[in-house]
Motif scaffolding. Structure first.
Motif, PDB file in Angstrom:
ATOM      1  N   ILE A  10      63.943   3.343 122.914  1.00 28.38           N
ATOM      2  CA  ILE A  10      64.835   2.185 122.743  1.00 28.38           C
ATOM      3  C   ILE A  10      65.062   1.918 121.258  1.00 28.38           C
ATOM      4  O   ILE A  10      66.191   1.689 120.817  1.00 28.38           O
ATOM      5  CB  ILE A  10      64.263   0.943 123.448  1.00 28.38           C
ATOM      6  N   GLY A 183      68.496  -1.279 127.692  1.00 25.72           N
ATOM      7  CA  GLY A 183      67.205  -0.643 127.385  1.00 25.72           C
ATOM      8  C   GLY A 183      66.096  -1.670 127.302  1.00 25.72           C
ATOM      9  O   GLY A 183      64.965  -1.450 127.772  1.00 25.72           O
ATOM     10  N   TRP A 187      62.767  -1.880 129.645  1.00 21.16           N
ATOM     11  CA  TRP A 187      61.442  -1.968 129.028  1.00 21.16           C
ATOM     12  C   TRP A 187      60.697  -3.193 129.531  1.00 21.16           C
ATOM     13  O   TRP A 187      59.514  -3.139 129.833  1.00 21.16           O
ATOM     14  CB  TRP A 187      61.610  -2.017 127.514  1.00 21.16           C
TER      15      TRP A 187
END
Length: 195
Positions: A10, A183, A187
């Protein structure tokens, strides 16, 4: 361990996106430009001419080209349509009277961008012995071409190039921000799932 790999991916994607956004914009496609004319602007010609020629830095589209050669009497002396060979556009002309000659030209670059201009020169060659061409049809075509030679037309497409470039940067920015947010959401879910 997997969390650190995802976080690195990321961060790497965000760094690349930031570099793309901060990179200087690339210049727009170049358009054809007039390199020289024959006769040159402001020149004095002492021999009879059979045509005027324009040389560009790249090829132009013959079918969209117009050249109007106007004598001091307001009559058009253009003879037929201009011909394009390689990077040179040539307009045949009828015998010119002595005095100030105005030439208004307009053509289109290979990329579709219209370009135009005008020039004047002085004809000091002996007066033609034949009668002057008819002033009726050419005079009506001379007025639109001369008014079309205003430099503001060439400036408008250039501003649209920079406008479309700005739109591209905005769309690219939105895509990058959406990618970073997506992203981050992935996460966060994985982090929440492991906790």
């Amino acid at each position: 361990m997997r969390l650190h790999v995802t976080l690195r991916a990321i961060l790497a994607a965000a760094a690349v996106a930031l570099l793309v956004l901060l990179a200087p914009p690339q210049p727009a496609w170049a358009h054809a430009k007039l390199v020289k004319s024959d006769p040159a602007n402001g020149a004095t010609v002492s021999t009879p001419l059979t045509g005027v020629a324009f040389t560009f830095n790249e090829m132009v589209k013959q079918q969209f080209s117009t050249v109007v050669v106007t004598g001091p009497d307001g009559v058009s002396y253009s003879d037929g349509t201009p011909k394009s060979v390689d990077k040179t556009l040539t307009q045949p002309i009828k015998p010119l009277p002595p005095g100030a000659i105005k030439v208004a030209w307009r053509t289109v670059s290979v990329d579709g961008h219209p370009i135009e201009g005008q020039l004047t020169f002085t004809n000091a060659a002996p007066a033609p012995t034949t009668a002057a061409p008819s002033s009726e049809p050419p005079a009506t075509s001379a007025a639109p071409a001369t008014s079309a030679a205003a430099p503001t037309v060439a400036a408008e497409p250039a501003s649209s190039d920079s406008g479309s470039s700005g739109v591209i940067w905005i769309v690219l920015g939105v895509v990058v921000v959406a990618s970073v947010l997506a992203g981050g959401a992935v996460w966060w879910r994985r982090r929440s799932g492991t906790a």
